[in-house]
Design a protein around this motif. Structure first.
Motif, PDB file in Angstrom:
ATOM      1  N   HIS A 160       0.757  -1.201  -0.049  1.00 27.10           N
ATOM      2  CA  HIS A 160      -0.008  -0.014   0.035  1.00 27.10           C
ATOM      3  C   HIS A 160       0.816   1.341  -0.156  1.00 27.10           C
ATOM      4  O   HIS A 160       1.759   1.300   0.776  1.00 27.10           O
ATOM      5  CB  HIS A 160      -0.792   0.028   1.085  1.00 27.10           C
ATOM      6  CG  HIS A 160      -1.866   1.273   1.220  1.00 27.10           C
ATOM      7  ND1 HIS A 160      -3.001   1.271   0.457  1.00 27.10           N
ATOM      8  CD2 HIS A 160      -1.747   2.406   1.882  1.00 27.10           C
ATOM      9  CE1 HIS A 160      -3.652   2.370   0.775  1.00 27.10           C
ATOM     10  NE2 HIS A 160      -2.737   3.217   1.845  1.00 27.10           N
ATOM     11  N   LEU A 161       0.762   2.241  -0.903  1.00 23.47           N
ATOM     12  CA  LEU A 161       1.271   3.438  -1.099  1.00 23.47           C
ATOM     13  C   LEU A 161       0.556   4.501  -0.118  1.00 23.47           C
ATOM     14  O   LEU A 161      -0.608   4.831  -0.691  1.00 23.47           O
ATOM     15  CB  LEU A 161       1.628   3.713  -2.388  1.00 23.47           C
ATOM     16  CG  LEU A 161       2.384   5.188  -2.733  1.00 23.47           C
ATOM     17  CD1 LEU A 161       3.801   4.812  -2.134  1.00 23.47           C
ATOM     18  CD2 LEU A 161       2.441   5.170  -4.189  1.00 23.47           C
ATOM     19  N   TRP A 162       1.149   5.061   0.650  1.00 24.68           N
ATOM     20  CA  TRP A 162       0.394   6.113   1.571  1.00 24.68           C
ATOM     21  C   TRP A 162       0.785   7.402   0.757  1.00 24.68           C
ATOM     22  O   TRP A 162       1.428   7.666  -0.112  1.00 24.68           O
ATOM     23  CB  TRP A 162       0.911   6.076   3.153  1.00 24.68           C
ATOM     24  CG  TRP A 162       0.723   4.808   3.889  1.00 24.68           C
ATOM     25  CD1 TRP A 162       1.570   3.771   3.819  1.00 24.68           C
ATOM     26  CD2 TRP A 162      -0.463   4.471   4.453  1.00 24.68           C
ATOM     27  NE1 TRP A 162       0.812   2.623   4.555  1.00 24.68           N
ATOM     28  CE2 TRP A 162      -0.381   3.260   5.075  1.00 24.68           C
ATOM     29  CE3 TRP A 162      -1.540   5.169   4.745  1.00 24.68           C
ATOM     30  CZ2 TRP A 162      -1.346   2.372   5.698  1.00 24.68           C
ATOM     31  CZ3 TRP A 162      -2.601   4.586   5.418  1.00 24.68           C
ATOM     32  CH2 TRP A 162      -2.411   3.378   6.067  1.00 24.68           C
ATOM     33  N   ASP A 163       0.022   8.374   1.501  1.00 26.26           N
ATOM     34  CA  ASP A 163      -0.089   9.751   0.795  1.00 26.26           C
ATOM     35  C   ASP A 163       1.395  10.479   0.864  1.00 26.26           C
ATOM     36  O   ASP A 163       1.769  11.191   0.038  1.00 26.26           O
ATOM     37  CB  ASP A 163      -1.144  10.704   1.649  1.00 26.26           C
ATOM     38  CG  ASP A 163      -2.326  10.115   1.006  1.00 26.26           C
ATOM     39  OD1 ASP A 163      -2.603   9.618   0.126  1.00 26.26           O
ATOM     40  OD2 ASP A 163      -3.273  10.404   1.931  1.00 26.26           O
ATOM     41  N   ASN A 164       2.146   9.981   1.784  1.00 25.61           N
ATOM     42  CA  ASN A 164       3.482  10.426   1.925  1.00 25.61           C
ATOM     43  C   ASN A 164       4.568   9.969   1.268  1.00 25.61           C
ATOM     44  O   ASN A 164       5.580  10.131   1.423  1.00 25.61           O
ATOM     45  CB  ASN A 164       3.822  10.557   3.583  1.00 25.61           C
ATOM     46  CG  ASN A 164       3.715   9.336   4.132  1.00 25.61           C
ATOM     47  OD1 ASN A 164       3.743   8.157   3.489  1.00 25.61           O
ATOM     48  ND2 ASN A 164       4.130   9.083   5.599  1.00 25.61           N
ATOM     49  N   GLY A 165       4.307   8.901   0.558  1.00 23.48           N
ATOM     50  CA  GLY A 165       5.047   8.261  -0.348  1.00 23.48           C
ATOM     51  C   GLY A 165       5.574   7.066   0.275  1.00 23.48           C
ATOM     52  O   GLY A 165       6.229   6.352  -0.448  1.00 23.48           O
ATOM     53  N   ARG A 166       5.315   6.706   1.633  1.00 31.81           N
ATOM     54  CA  ARG A 166       5.757   5.605   2.074  1.00 31.81           C
ATOM     55  C   ARG A 166       5.023   4.142   1.523  1.00 31.81           C
ATOM     56  O   ARG A 166       3.777   4.415   1.557  1.00 31.81           O
ATOM     57  CB  ARG A 166       5.503   5.753   3.651  1.00 31.81           C
ATOM     58  CG  ARG A 166       6.369   4.361   4.468  1.00 31.81           C
ATOM     59  CD  ARG A 166       6.282   4.921   6.098  1.00 31.81           C
ATOM     60  NE  ARG A 166       5.095   4.788   6.625  1.00 31.81           N
ATOM     61  CZ  ARG A 166       4.263   3.631   6.653  1.00 31.81           C
ATOM     62  NH1 ARG A 166       4.721   2.458   6.677  1.00 31.81           N
ATOM     63  NH2 ARG A 166       2.887   3.901   7.535  1.00 31.81           N
ATOM     64  N   GLU A 167       5.589   3.231   1.264  1.00 27.34           N
ATOM     65  CA  GLU A 167       5.220   2.043   0.730  1.00 27.34           C
ATOM     66  C   GLU A 167       5.116   0.778   1.752  1.00 27.34           C
ATOM     67  O   GLU A 167       6.238   0.867   2.540  1.00 27.34           O
ATOM     68  CB  GLU A 167       6.096   1.299  -0.232  1.00 27.34           C
ATOM     69  CG  GLU A 167       5.199   0.231  -1.054  1.00 27.34           C
ATOM     70  CD  GLU A 167       5.783  -0.297  -2.265  1.00 27.34           C
ATOM     71  OE1 GLU A 167       5.346  -0.141  -3.478  1.00 27.34           O
ATOM     72  OE2 GLU A 167       6.988  -0.666  -2.192  1.00 27.34           O
ATOM     73  N   GLU A 168       4.005   0.465   2.226  1.00 28.15           N
ATOM     74  CA  GLU A 168       3.965  -0.567   3.410  1.00 28.15           C
ATOM     75  C   GLU A 168       3.668  -1.814   2.964  1.00 28.15           C
ATOM     76  O   GLU A 168       2.585  -1.983   1.909  1.00 28.15           O
ATOM     77  CB  GLU A 168       2.727   0.042   4.258  1.00 28.15           C
ATOM     78  CG  GLU A 168       2.804  -0.928   5.650  1.00 28.15           C
ATOM     79  CD  GLU A 168       1.692  -0.587   6.389  1.00 28.15           C
ATOM     80  OE1 GLU A 168       1.302  -1.153   7.567  1.00 28.15           O
ATOM     81  OE2 GLU A 168       1.028   0.418   6.311  1.00 28.15           O
ATOM     82  N   ARG A 169       4.155  -3.057   3.264  1.00 29.25           N
ATOM     83  CA  ARG A 169       3.794  -4.434   2.884  1.00 29.25           C
ATOM     84  C   ARG A 169       2.910  -4.793   3.951  1.00 29.25           C
ATOM     85  O   ARG A 169       3.108  -4.607   5.211  1.00 29.25           O
ATOM     86  CB  ARG A 169       5.079  -5.173   2.982  1.00 29.25           C
ATOM     87  CG  ARG A 169       4.642  -6.399   2.337  1.00 29.25           C
ATOM     88  CD  ARG A 169       6.062  -7.609   2.370  1.00 29.25           C
ATOM     89  NE  ARG A 169       6.266  -8.261   3.717  1.00 29.25           N
ATOM     90  CZ  ARG A 169       7.110  -9.112   4.016  1.00 29.25           C
ATOM     91  NH1 ARG A 169       7.733  -9.883   2.888  1.00 29.25           N
ATOM     92  NH2 ARG A 169       7.359  -9.484   5.106  1.00 29.25           N
ATOM     93  N   ILE A 170       1.547  -5.231   3.391  1.00 32.35           N
ATOM     94  CA  ILE A 170       0.696  -6.068   4.225  1.00 32.35           C
ATOM     95  C   ILE A 170       0.580  -7.396   3.920  1.00 32.35           C
ATOM     96  O   ILE A 170       0.547  -8.010   2.918  1.00 32.35           O
ATOM     97  CB  ILE A 170      -0.723  -5.321   3.760  1.00 32.35           C
ATOM     98  CG1 ILE A 170      -0.858  -3.803   3.912  1.00 32.35           C
ATOM     99  CG2 ILE A 170      -1.925  -5.769   4.529  1.00 32.35           C
ATOM    100  CD1 ILE A 170      -2.022  -3.139   3.113  1.00 32.35           C
ATOM    101  N   ASP A 171       0.644  -8.125   5.410  1.00 27.01           N
ATOM    102  CA  ASP A 171       0.666  -9.373   5.413  1.00 27.01           C
ATOM    103  C   ASP A 171      -0.888  -9.775   5.689  1.00 27.01           C
ATOM    104  O   ASP A 171      -1.538  -9.791   6.712  1.00 27.01           O
ATOM    105  CB  ASP A 171       1.457  -9.901   6.360  1.00 27.01           C
ATOM    106  CG  ASP A 171       1.523 -11.442   6.670  1.00 27.01           C
ATOM    107  OD1 ASP A 171       0.609 -12.110   6.027  1.00 27.01           O
ATOM    108  OD2 ASP A 171       2.472 -11.895   7.258  1.00 27.01           O
TER     109      ASP A 171
END
Length: 299
Positions: A160-171
């Motif tokens: 998931h790509l957040w508004d601040n540009g940080r990409e998070e991996r979701i398990d």
């Protein structure tokens, strides 16, 4: 030259579509028809459809785990391959809601049930040669297996790509274990039926929801919904005289003729063919020993 990352995402999405179309959509339909057959009293069809559904869910799950679906129709080797990759996906015991009465329960491990389901739901029993026995909680055991395996039939990780540009991996597996999620396709026929979507035919909704306390935890079964049923194999009546000491010679002869005709004109599984031939050989030896003249040797 196209970006490899973009291309990989497209390939992954199309792989997901193939798994969904070939295995999950057809498994959902098989599962609903298994429940329909259970309530209709069609035992062979219940086990046949339930076995097919769970087989397909397991193949889909194994593909999502990075394995393959190059298996036959037996459940156990697919299940073993899945557990070899992730032992947390094992069904360790069947769980029942508090409203489930004790007299409906038949004590049985998940492995034992899957073996019994594989036997009664196998191609060898499609013509009723093995027979079956349905216990009152067999439907719940099928529901529990489908609920357990199906909810993991998805890619484990998404990003998931957040508004601040940080990409998070979701398990998603972790979220499923913690949150009890089970829906994998909002537009799937099973999701729509269990949620009572008006676009789905009424009988499909009723079949999917009735006594389904695996997916719908407050759906307590009524006594009339959980019957026990037994149906003997198609050739039990012709096998018994060959093995019973009290059978008359005429009964044995008639049984031999029926089995010989069946072997000549009907294609059976190797297991059934071997069993029939063994019974005929044993009956032949017994008949010859009874017809043989007494020995002339003295004591």
């Amino acid at each position: 030259m196209s970006d490899n990352s973009y291309q990989n995402k497209r390939v992954g999405a199309l792989k997901h579509w193939v798994i969904s179309r070939m295995f999950l959509q057809t498994a959902d339909e098989n599962y609903i028809m298994a429940r329909t057959s259970f309530f209709s009293g069609f035992g062979e069809n219940f086990f046949w459809m339930a076995n097919h559904a769970i087989e397909k869910y397991l193949k889909a799950l194994n593909l999502f785990l990075g394995g393959h679906a190059n298996y036959g129709h037996e459940i156990e080797p697919i299940y073993a391959a899945i557990l070899a990759q992730n032992s947390d996906l094992e069904i360790r015991k069947f769980e029942y809601p508090p409203s489930y009465l004790e007299e409906y329960k038949f004590a049985e491990s998940p492995d034992s049930f899957l073996a019994r389901l594989g036997k009664y739901g196998s191609a060898d029993n499609r013509y009723g040669t093995i027979g079956y026995r349905i216990f009152p909680d067999d439907l719940h055991k099928v529901d529990h297996c489908v609920f357990h395996f199906r909810r993991f039939c998805r890619s484990r990780y998404t990003y998931h790509l957040w508004d601040n540009g940080r990409e998070e991996r979701i398990d998603w597996y972790e979220l499923t274990w913690r949150g009890g999620f089970w829906s994998i396709d909002p537009l799937g026929i099973l999701e729509q039926a269990l949620k009572g979507d008006r676009r789905v035919q009424t009988w499909v909704i009723e079949s999917a929801q009735a006594a389904n306390c695996a997916f719908l935890r407050d759906m307590a079964p009524e006594p009339a919904q959980l019957p026990s049923r037994v149906r003997a194999g198609a050739f039990v009546d012709w096998m018994f005289p060959l093995d019973a000491a009290e059978s008359s010679e005429e009964d044995v002869e008639i049984s031999e003729r029926v089995l010989e005709w069946a072997l000549k004109n009907i294609r059976f599984s190797r297991r059934d063919t071997d069993a029939f031939r063994l019974a005929l050989r044993q009956a032949s030896r017994t008949t010859k020993s009874l017809d043989a003249p007494p020995s002339s040797d003295g004591p």
